[in-house]
Structure formats: C-alpha cells, structure tokens
Design a protein around this motif. Structure first.
Motif, PDB file in Angstrom:
ATOM      1  N   PRO A  87      47.234  25.834  -1.861  1.00 49.50           N
ATOM      2  CA  PRO A  87      48.759  26.685  -2.176  1.00 49.50           C
ATOM      3  C   PRO A  87      48.799  27.138  -0.805  1.00 49.50           C
ATOM      4  O   PRO A  87      50.333  26.934   0.022  1.00 49.50           O
ATOM      5  N   ASP A  88      47.863  27.513  -0.575  1.00 51.40           N
ATOM      6  CA  ASP A  88      47.394  28.006   1.094  1.00 51.40           C
ATOM      7  C   ASP A  88      47.127  26.980   2.193  1.00 51.40           C
ATOM      8  O   ASP A  88      46.094  27.311   2.932  1.00 51.40           O
ATOM      9  N   LYS A  89      46.963  25.896   2.533  1.00 53.25           N
ATOM     10  CA  LYS A  89      46.471  24.701   3.096  1.00 53.25           C
ATOM     11  C   LYS A  89      46.097  25.542   4.333  1.00 53.25           C
ATOM     12  O   LYS A  89      45.098  25.622   5.126  1.00 53.25           O
ATOM     13  N   ALA A  90      47.163  25.141   5.072  1.00 50.55           N
ATOM     14  CA  ALA A  90      47.007  26.203   6.356  1.00 50.55           C
ATOM     15  C   ALA A  90      47.075  26.817   7.215  1.00 50.55           C
ATOM     16  O   ALA A  90      46.389  26.794   8.057  1.00 50.55           O
ATOM     17  N   VAL A  91      47.190  27.870   5.979  1.00 46.46           N
ATOM     18  CA  VAL A  91      46.168  29.169   6.293  1.00 46.46           C
ATOM     19  C   VAL A  91      44.437  28.850   6.103  1.00 46.46           C
ATOM     20  O   VAL A  91      44.005  29.768   6.807  1.00 46.46           O
TER      21      VAL A  91
ATOM     22  N   LYS B  67      24.958  17.939  19.893  1.00 42.81           N
ATOM     23  CA  LYS B  67      26.477  17.235  19.390  1.00 42.81           C
ATOM     24  C   LYS B  67      25.950  16.953  17.649  1.00 42.81           C
ATOM     25  O   LYS B  67      25.772  16.990  16.917  1.00 42.81           O
ATOM     26  N   VAL B  68      27.070  18.221  17.440  1.00 45.36           N
ATOM     27  CA  VAL B  68      27.543  17.585  15.770  1.00 45.36           C
ATOM     28  C   VAL B  68      29.183  16.643  15.311  1.00 45.36           C
ATOM     29  O   VAL B  68      29.462  16.879  16.483  1.00 45.36           O
ATOM     30  N   MET B  69      29.714  15.953  14.434  1.00 44.05           N
ATOM     31  CA  MET B  69      30.162  15.572  14.129  1.00 44.05           C
ATOM     32  C   MET B  69      31.442  16.463  13.354  1.00 44.05           C
ATOM     33  O   MET B  69      30.365  16.496  12.413  1.00 44.05           O
ATOM     34  N   LEU B  70      32.486  16.374  12.971  1.00 37.26           N
ATOM     35  CA  LEU B  70      32.933  17.609  11.644  1.00 37.26           C
ATOM     36  C   LEU B  70      33.845  15.912  11.068  1.00 37.26           C
ATOM     37  O   LEU B  70      34.289  15.451  11.437  1.00 37.26           O
ATOM     38  N   LYS B  71      34.511  16.568   9.639  1.00 36.46           N
ATOM     39  CA  LYS B  71      34.552  15.212   9.008  1.00 36.46           C
ATOM     40  C   LYS B  71      35.739  16.543   8.309  1.00 36.46           C
ATOM     41  O   LYS B  71      35.218  16.983   7.270  1.00 36.46           O
ATOM     42  N   LEU B  72      37.178  16.519   8.827  1.00 34.45           N
ATOM     43  CA  LEU B  72      37.547  18.002   8.598  1.00 34.45           C
ATOM     44  C   LEU B  72      39.194  16.950   7.196  1.00 34.45           C
ATOM     45  O   LEU B  72      39.180  16.044   8.061  1.00 34.45           O
ATOM     46  N   SER B  73      40.015  17.529   6.569  1.00 33.29           N
ATOM     47  CA  SER B  73      41.066  17.489   6.454  1.00 33.29           C
ATOM     48  C   SER B  73      42.233  17.152   7.237  1.00 33.29           C
ATOM     49  O   SER B  73      41.935  17.688   7.968  1.00 33.29           O
ATOM     50  N   ILE B  74      43.278  15.873   7.006  1.00 33.47           N
ATOM     51  CA  ILE B  74      44.021  15.938   7.883  1.00 33.47           C
ATOM     52  C   ILE B  74      44.515  17.201   8.103  1.00 33.47           C
ATOM     53  O   ILE B  74      45.410  17.855   6.895  1.00 33.47           O
ATOM     54  N   PRO B  75      45.123  18.059   8.900  1.00 36.80           N
ATOM     55  CA  PRO B  75      45.571  19.534   8.717  1.00 36.80           C
ATOM     56  C   PRO B  75      46.960  19.486   8.405  1.00 36.80           C
ATOM     57  O   PRO B  75      47.629  18.410   8.842  1.00 36.80           O
ATOM     58  N   SER B  76      47.653  20.771   8.297  1.00 37.40           N
ATOM     59  CA  SER B  76      49.345  20.353   7.653  1.00 37.40           C
ATOM     60  C   SER B  76      49.360  21.052   9.238  1.00 37.40           C
ATOM     61  O   SER B  76      50.883  20.153   9.223  1.00 37.40           O
ATOM     62  N   ARG B  77      49.535  21.252  10.633  1.00 36.69           N
ATOM     63  CA  ARG B  77      49.810  21.834  11.372  1.00 36.69           C
ATOM     64  C   ARG B  77      49.632  20.631  12.248  1.00 36.69           C
ATOM     65  O   ARG B  77      48.280  20.710  13.236  1.00 36.69           O
TER      66      ARG B  77
ATOM     67  N   GLU C 187      43.180  25.985   6.576  1.00 36.95           N
ATOM     68  CA  GLU C 187      42.953  25.538   7.583  1.00 36.95           C
ATOM     69  C   GLU C 187      42.779  26.199   9.375  1.00 36.95           C
ATOM     70  O   GLU C 187      42.032  25.987  10.030  1.00 36.95           O
ATOM     71  N   GLU C 188      43.481  27.801   9.667  1.00 35.03           N
ATOM     72  CA  GLU C 188      43.330  28.177  10.968  1.00 35.03           C
ATOM     73  C   GLU C 188      42.274  28.443  10.134  1.00 35.03           C
ATOM     74  O   GLU C 188      41.335  29.110  11.158  1.00 35.03           O
ATOM     75  N   ILE C 189      42.079  29.475   9.433  1.00 30.91           N
ATOM     76  CA  ILE C 189      40.611  30.111   9.122  1.00 30.91           C
ATOM     77  C   ILE C 189      39.041  29.042   9.458  1.00 30.91           C
ATOM     78  O   ILE C 189      38.308  29.788  10.268  1.00 30.91           O
ATOM     79  N   LEU C 190      39.734  28.080   9.083  1.00 29.35           N
ATOM     80  CA  LEU C 190      38.122  26.952   8.977  1.00 29.35           C
ATOM     81  C   LEU C 190      38.023  26.933  11.095  1.00 29.35           C
ATOM     82  O   LEU C 190      37.341  26.831  11.159  1.00 29.35           O
ATOM     83  N   LEU C 191      39.150  26.698  11.257  1.00 25.87           N
ATOM     84  CA  LEU C 191      39.060  26.527  12.790  1.00 25.87           C
ATOM     85  C   LEU C 191      38.669  27.600  13.689  1.00 25.87           C
ATOM     86  O   LEU C 191      37.496  27.472  14.069  1.00 25.87           O
ATOM     87  N   ALA C 192      38.958  29.053  12.901  1.00 21.13           N
ATOM     88  CA  ALA C 192      38.036  29.505  13.934  1.00 21.13           C
ATOM     89  C   ALA C 192      36.658  29.810  13.707  1.00 21.13           C
ATOM     90  O   ALA C 192      36.310  31.115  13.991  1.00 21.13           O
TER      91      ALA C 192
END
Length: 296
Positions: free
Chosen positions: A185-189, A210-220, A191-196
């Motif tokens: 329900p708070d996916k966008a929030v 280097k690493v790679m990242l596999k992430l959910s497509i962000p709300s923003r 994702e902001e925390i995850l980015l930081a």
C-alpha cells in the motif's frame, strides 16, 4: 568463455535479461500457465523435466539471441543440465550470445518488520565455484519488501550487499534483488527508503568492482536514475512483479536506462500445446515488445 565480452554486453548491450529461474515453489504455477496441469506429472523429478523442456524450448527458439536477449537467469538445475547438447550456460553464451546468470537464493524467511529476508544458503562457496567453472557470469538473489518499514528495508539491503560481496570475491557479478511488492500500500514510500539504503550500501562495494540491481518498476518514473548512473552499478534491471506484459512494458518504458528482467511477463501466452511455429512466433512477439520497452 570470455568474461570481458560478457561484461561489455551486460554494460552496453541493447536488450534485456530473460528470467528463466522459477524454483521448486513457483514451478507448478509456471507450468500451469504453460498449459501443463499439476496432474500431468507424478513427481518432483518429472516436474523439473517438464520445466527444463520449456526453458530449453525458449532458449533454442530462433528469436532468443543476444541481439535482443542479452542475458538469462538460470535455476541451479538448469545450469546442471544441457540445452542443445551442451551444458546450459555454455550453450547460451557460445551458441546464442546470451550471458548466463545463476539464481542462488534458497527462498524467503517469514515476514518480519515488513520484509522477507533470504534464507541462509548452505554450501554457498562451493555453489559459486561450480557456477564459475560452468561459465556463469553472475548470480541473482531475491528478497522482498512488503511495507515501508525503514528498519526492515535496511536489513534487506545489508543482507543483499553482504551476499553480493561474497559473490564478487568469487569473480562473479551479483544481481541484488530487493523486490518491492507491487501490492504494497505504501510502495512509493518504500522505494524512496530503498533508494537511500542502496546508495549507502553501495559504499561497501570495493572501488573498481560493480554489482547489478534488479528492482520493481518504481511508482515514480525515473526514481532510480542515481543508481543507473552510479559508478559501482553495472546495470539496473526491472522485474515484472505480477504486472501483465503490456503494463510492465509501458511502465518500464518510462524509466530510461532501466532494462527488463522479466519471467512470467516473458512467457505470458506461451503454451506446451502450441506448434513450434506458433510458439516461436509468440515468443518473438514477446521478445520484441520487452526489448522495445528496455531500449526506450
């Protein structure tokens, strides 16, 4: 098998990564969607034979080449089997120009603090050695974030980074996958925390690695631009997370520099009952759609 050529392809290739790594828990659903019901097999061994046949059919299809599919994530049992008369990883790279990765996580712990951490991975060192010997370029490891719980998300990233460092020590490139549940329900929030947290966690990656990242497509749209541009990130890829292929592609296209690593959205519409011509046509259309969204 040249890891330098693989690295160049992963860093600059115009395409996407196919996720062919359904494990024991998700295989029955994948087979059901492919038109093979659970009463069609009587044992786990038969089930894995059927899913391997599906994966081999995909990998050997004419459209499945490094021109648009720059990498593929394999389940351990797929790595240990053959496609086209060769060990799977060698076939993918030597015959198709597709960079092979290995799923190494063993599933998820029960939810705590809004997240599901990875279970311990017994025999990790030996598995990574075996993967390297088989010609695997990198690994993939998944955990799940179900809520915008700062402590839980910090735990997920810490565990992902620690495991990633072990993978790097073995000369392989890890794909860290802290998936944010698209139904949160708070996916966008979250994702902001995850980015930081990810930006902090990347500080632990040694200079020059280097690493790679596999992430959910962000709300923003564009949220993960700082990760895409990061000097310690080889590539940022997107999981489809339960979206239909059409919706996943539309959302992905809004995130420049992020490429697909789809599983169910890739195999959507494929069926065991299709003739080879029908199957190849359907797969080619899926590859074209996902490729277009990845290079948008």
């Amino acid at each position: 098998m040249s890891t330098d050529a693989m690295r160049t392809q992963m860093e600059t290739g115009k395409g996407f990564i196919a996720a062919l790594d359904q494990s024991g828990g998700s295989t029955p659903k994948a087979l059901r969607l492919y038109g093979i019901p659970e009463d069609a097999y009587g044992s786990e061994a038969e089930m894995f034979d059927l899913i391997h046949a599906m994966r081999a059919r995909i990998a050997t299809a004419p459209a499945f080449t490094g021109a648009k599919v720059i990498g593929a994530i394999l389940f351990e049992m797929t790595m240990d089997r053959e496609i086209g008369g060769k060990p799977s990883a060698r076939y993918l790279w030597e015959d198709k120009g597709v960079v092979p990765f290995l799923k190494i996580d063993k599933g998820l712990e029960a939810e705590a603090n809004g997240v599901q951490l990875m279970k311990q991975i017994p025999g990790l060192s030996a598995l990574l050695d075996r993967a390297a010997a088989a010609g695997i370029f990198g690994t993939k490891e998944r955990s799940v974030i179900n809520a915008a719980n700062a402590g839980g998300i910090a735990d997920v990233v810490a565990q992902q980074v620690d495991l990633g460092l072990e993978v790097l020590d073995k000369g392989l490139v890890p794909i860290l996958e802290p998936e944010v549940n698209i139904k949160a329900p708070d996916k966008a929030v979250a994702e902001e925390i995850l980015l930081a947290e990810l930006l902090k966690g990347l500080e632990a990656v040694p200079e020059g690695q280097k690493v790679m990242l596999k992430l959910s497509i962000p709300s923003r749209a564009g949220l993960y631009a700082p990760l895409i541009a990061h000097s310690k990130v080889l590539r940022v890829v997107a999981l489809s997370g339960g979206y239909s292929r059409e919706e996943a592609c539309a959302r992905l296209a809004e995130n420049h520099g992020m490429i697909a690593s789809f599983s169910r959205a890739l195999t959507e519409g494929l069926s065991a009952q299709q003739s080879d011509a029908e199957f190849d046509t359907a797969l080619a259309a899926a590859i074209d759609a996902i490729h277009a969204a990845s290079v948008a």
